[in-house]
Design an enzyme around this catalytic site. Sequence first.
Site, PDB file in Angstrom:
ATOM      1  N   CYS A   2     -11.521  -4.821   0.826  1.00  0.00           N
ATOM      2  CA  CYS A   2     -12.430  -5.651   0.035  1.00  0.00           C
ATOM      3  C   CYS A   2     -13.772  -4.944  -0.117  1.00  0.00           C
ATOM      4  O   CYS A   2     -14.150  -4.107   0.677  1.00  0.00           O
ATOM      5  CB  CYS A   2     -12.634  -7.025   0.635  1.00  0.00           C
ATOM      6  SG  CYS A   2     -11.154  -8.021   0.801  1.00  0.00           S
ATOM      7  N   ARG A  27     -11.566   1.481  -1.411  1.00  0.00           N
ATOM      8  CA  ARG A  27     -11.359   0.643  -0.233  1.00  0.00           C
ATOM      9  C   ARG A  27     -10.054  -0.134  -0.306  1.00  0.00           C
ATOM     10  O   ARG A  27      -9.581  -0.671   0.689  1.00  0.00           O
ATOM     11  CB  ARG A  27     -12.534  -0.326  -0.070  1.00  0.00           C
ATOM     12  CG  ARG A  27     -13.839   0.355   0.263  1.00  0.00           C
ATOM     13  CD  ARG A  27     -15.012  -0.601   0.168  1.00  0.00           C
ATOM     14  NE  ARG A  27     -14.958  -1.638   1.184  1.00  0.00           N
ATOM     15  CZ  ARG A  27     -15.543  -1.564   2.371  1.00  0.00           C
ATOM     16  NH1 ARG A  27     -16.202  -0.474   2.706  1.00  0.00           N
ATOM     17  NH2 ARG A  27     -15.468  -2.552   3.219  1.00  0.00           N
ATOM     18  N   TRP A  75      -8.783  -7.767  -1.451  1.00  0.00           N
ATOM     19  CA  TRP A  75      -7.480  -7.366  -0.924  1.00  0.00           C
ATOM     20  C   TRP A  75      -6.890  -8.599  -0.272  1.00  0.00           C
ATOM     21  O   TRP A  75      -7.426  -9.120   0.700  1.00  0.00           O
ATOM     22  CB  TRP A  75      -7.656  -6.237   0.085  1.00  0.00           C
ATOM     23  CG  TRP A  75      -6.403  -5.531   0.504  1.00  0.00           C
ATOM     24  CD1 TRP A  75      -5.797  -4.479  -0.121  1.00  0.00           C
ATOM     25  CD2 TRP A  75      -5.617  -5.801   1.668  1.00  0.00           C
ATOM     26  NE1 TRP A  75      -4.690  -4.073   0.574  1.00  0.00           N
ATOM     27  CE2 TRP A  75      -4.551  -4.871   1.686  1.00  0.00           C
ATOM     28  CE3 TRP A  75      -5.692  -6.732   2.696  1.00  0.00           C
ATOM     29  CZ2 TRP A  75      -3.584  -4.847   2.679  1.00  0.00           C
ATOM     30  CZ3 TRP A  75      -4.724  -6.714   3.690  1.00  0.00           C
ATOM     31  CH2 TRP A  75      -3.684  -5.786   3.675  1.00  0.00           C
ATOM     32  N   ASN A 101     -16.032 -10.791   2.606  1.00  0.00           N
ATOM     33  CA  ASN A 101     -15.092  -9.895   3.265  1.00  0.00           C
ATOM     34  C   ASN A 101     -14.835 -10.441   4.664  1.00  0.00           C
ATOM     35  O   ASN A 101     -15.772 -10.877   5.332  1.00  0.00           O
ATOM     36  CB  ASN A 101     -15.651  -8.479   3.398  1.00  0.00           C
ATOM     37  CG  ASN A 101     -15.758  -7.760   2.083  1.00  0.00           C
ATOM     38  OD1 ASN A 101     -15.280  -8.244   1.057  1.00  0.00           O
ATOM     39  ND2 ASN A 101     -16.397  -6.605   2.093  1.00  0.00           N
ATOM     40  N   GLY A 102     -13.606 -10.381   5.127  1.00  0.00           N
ATOM     41  CA  GLY A 102     -13.281 -10.869   6.458  1.00  0.00           C
ATOM     42  C   GLY A 102     -12.308 -12.028   6.396  1.00  0.00           C
ATOM     43  O   GLY A 102     -11.645 -12.273   5.387  1.00  0.00           O
ATOM     44  N   GLU A 481       0.666  12.820  12.407  1.00  0.00           N
ATOM     45  CA  GLU A 481      -0.240  12.717  11.264  1.00  0.00           C
ATOM     46  C   GLU A 481       0.445  13.170   9.980  1.00  0.00           C
ATOM     47  O   GLU A 481       0.247  12.562   8.916  1.00  0.00           O
ATOM     48  CB  GLU A 481      -1.508  13.541  11.511  1.00  0.00           C
ATOM     49  CG  GLU A 481      -2.503  13.549  10.373  1.00  0.00           C
ATOM     50  CD  GLU A 481      -3.086  12.179  10.049  1.00  0.00           C
ATOM     51  OE1 GLU A 481      -3.795  12.077   9.025  1.00  0.00           O
ATOM     52  OE2 GLU A 481      -2.843  11.213  10.813  1.00  0.00           O
ATOM     53  N   LYS A 485       0.802  10.766   6.681  1.00  0.00           N
ATOM     54  CA  LYS A 485       0.306  11.151   5.362  1.00  0.00           C
ATOM     55  C   LYS A 485       1.392  10.992   4.310  1.00  0.00           C
ATOM     56  O   LYS A 485       1.146  10.493   3.214  1.00  0.00           O
ATOM     57  CB  LYS A 485      -0.190  12.607   5.379  1.00  0.00           C
ATOM     58  CG  LYS A 485      -1.536  12.812   5.989  1.00  0.00           C
ATOM     59  CD  LYS A 485      -2.625  12.212   5.123  1.00  0.00           C
ATOM     60  CE  LYS A 485      -3.748  11.640   5.931  1.00  0.00           C
ATOM     61  NZ  LYS A 485      -3.459  10.521   6.801  1.00  0.00           N
ATOM     62  N   GLU A 488       2.291   7.123   3.703  1.00  0.00           N
ATOM     63  CA  GLU A 488       1.284   6.219   3.147  1.00  0.00           C
ATOM     64  C   GLU A 488       0.960   6.501   1.689  1.00  0.00           C
ATOM     65  O   GLU A 488       0.518   5.589   0.979  1.00  0.00           O
ATOM     66  CB  GLU A 488       0.011   6.226   4.009  1.00  0.00           C
ATOM     67  CG  GLU A 488      -0.776   7.507   4.044  1.00  0.00           C
ATOM     68  CD  GLU A 488      -1.947   7.437   5.013  1.00  0.00           C
ATOM     69  OE1 GLU A 488      -2.272   6.328   5.490  1.00  0.00           O
ATOM     70  OE2 GLU A 488      -2.551   8.482   5.298  1.00  0.00           O
ATOM     71  N   HIS A 504      18.029  11.519  22.528  1.00  0.00           N
ATOM     72  CA  HIS A 504      17.944  10.161  23.071  1.00  0.00           C
ATOM     73  C   HIS A 504      18.003   9.124  21.959  1.00  0.00           C
ATOM     74  O   HIS A 504      17.398   8.059  22.070  1.00  0.00           O
ATOM     75  CB  HIS A 504      16.669  10.005  23.908  1.00  0.00           C
ATOM     76  CG  HIS A 504      16.640  10.902  25.101  1.00  0.00           C
ATOM     77  ND1 HIS A 504      17.299  10.597  26.278  1.00  0.00           N
ATOM     78  CD2 HIS A 504      16.060  12.112  25.290  1.00  0.00           C
ATOM     79  CE1 HIS A 504      17.106  11.573  27.143  1.00  0.00           C
ATOM     80  NE2 HIS A 504      16.364  12.512  26.577  1.00  0.00           N
ATOM     81  N   LYS A 604      -9.168   1.443   2.817  1.00  0.00           N
ATOM     82  CA  LYS A 604      -9.861   2.527   3.493  1.00  0.00           C
ATOM     83  C   LYS A 604     -10.442   2.090   4.827  1.00  0.00           C
ATOM     84  O   LYS A 604     -10.303   2.766   5.834  1.00  0.00           O
ATOM     85  CB  LYS A 604     -10.980   3.068   2.583  1.00  0.00           C
ATOM     86  CG  LYS A 604     -11.726   4.270   3.164  1.00  0.00           C
ATOM     87  CD  LYS A 604     -10.804   5.453   3.348  1.00  0.00           C
ATOM     88  CE  LYS A 604     -11.540   6.684   3.825  1.00  0.00           C
ATOM     89  NZ  LYS A 604     -10.604   7.783   4.138  1.00  0.00           N
TER      90      LYS A 604
END
Length: 609
Positions: A2, A27, A75, A101-102, A481, A485, A488, A504, A604
């Site tokens: 947001c 964001r 969002w 926001n929140g 990582e 990447k 996402e 395993h 973000k």
Amino acid sequence: MCGIVGYVGRETAAPILLEGLRRLEYRGYDSAGVAVYNDGGIQVVKTKGRIQALAQQVEERGGLAGTIGLGHTRWATHGAPSDVNSHPHVSANGRIAVVHNGIIENYAEIREFLQSTGVRFASETDTEVVAQLLEYYYRGNLLDAVTKVLHRIQGAYALGILCADCPDRLIAARKDSPLILGFGDGFHVLASDVTAVIEHTREVCYLDDGEIAELTADHCWVYDAYLRPVEKERRHVDWEISAAEKGGYEHFMLKEIMEQPKAVHDTITPRIRDGAVVLDELEFSTSYLKSLEKIYIIACGSSYHVGMAAKYVLEALLRKPVEVALASEFRYCNPIVSERTLALVISQSGETIDTLAALREAKRLGARVLSIVNVVGSTIARESDGVLYTWAGPEIAVATTKAYSTQLAVVDLIGLAFAKTMGTLGDEEYKALLEALERLPQQLEEILTHREQIQYLASIYFNHPSVFFIGRNLDYAVGLEGSLKLKEISYLHSEAYAAGELKHGTISLIEPGTLVVALAGCRPVFEKTMSNVVEVKSRGADVLGLTIAPLESAVGKVVDYTLTVPETHPLLLPSLEVVPMQLFAYYVALMHGCDIDKPRNLAKSVTVE
């Protein structure tokens, strides 16, 4: 997640709000809207979808005249993405508009109460209860109504409030969600991120939890929760607006990958003087460092993967036990923490809500906190006992690249500095590691000159529906990582495993045509890793190898294609290996036609739990 922007001044507000929202697109959002005061009332335009659609609707409405207003990118949390659920939300009488926001945790209780008084809600959101509750409490004094609302609601919030009865001012408030104020000549702005206002001002301050701000064109007042005046320190933003623009690149992500040599250089060079690491920002005594019984690394997402690499680095250099904890789990695992625990908190934004909550829990239990963040003056930075900034400049793409690399560099600086103080590293080894650290920017430049080869390999492998990354030790940490990447931004299924864990269970998933990315740059476990590569090859996997230049021949005999990075000190290997993984993910996503800078469902800065 947001974004908020607000303006009060003498210019037409709508174009400023829309431009600010465009700069907050990174964001993550699914709808957007603006509210502007004009001709005695508040005009609201909002829509599901992109800001371009919002701008078109504003234009169709004649541009929305007026010199005060609020904008928001949403969002979705409470209520699906829709025109109605978009912000700003307006009170039943149309006189008060709110952006938020929140998450308001007790919204259901407040909504039920207001409905019992006859209020009819238009949306499914938690935010609308703020607008309706403001109307309920408003009796001609807006600040008084705001304080009553803030004492009633529970949860995280950054709020922007516009009232038609007070058409010369905006109200802002925050708790656990970032909000900044910007100062100009004949105007003031508010925003959730400095990128939204940098075009208009470089003088900003950061609201702290529980604070309320009142903005007019010529004045800015900040109060605590009881409306007592608060003096705020202004900060000057010294990066150029061009740093938040693409600069000729197709995507911010590619631009930021290419900026890594400079970002790493800017992070390490000022902290190396006369052949030694000098961290003037920190005040941890020798006796304190030697007394440490444990280091807790706390982070989320890519920062957590930095922590996974940091565990190997710090344990090797400091000979202290290091535990890496996901911030979202730290508070709930009853962690063993004492005054002899150092909590190393890592966050790009410095506002990540789970990480901030974990920081506060660590401090409550007695730990001292050292944070690694990119955003100067952010909440995590302010609440830490010590902070080291990464100096990476603004990072716009949702998928982090240069923030990850500069966080790794800061970890290496911490390891060297603390090892020197604690006497756990010999002079020769210290010198060799420091010299290797100083070579990193040049070696990163060298890797980036081969991006066409990585693009070619992406064109070969981009159609594989499932990808596995394997490695041992630091190679495994980088594989985490690399896998993140890829998943996402390309939406491919991708997982990372410690290569020794294949037998395993994981090896049952390997079948002909499965792509395995094998990281094999860590010399002490090289032969064991290659044995694992042989295992997946024998089951029909296509294998892309990543190793250091001296081992290229040995790896090439087993895998289908090989990527190499220059040799460096073994503890610095992640700083080089991660770059081909970033580029590979970028080009795979590009070939799938994905929205690389704004991947679906991601944000973000994660400022809600």
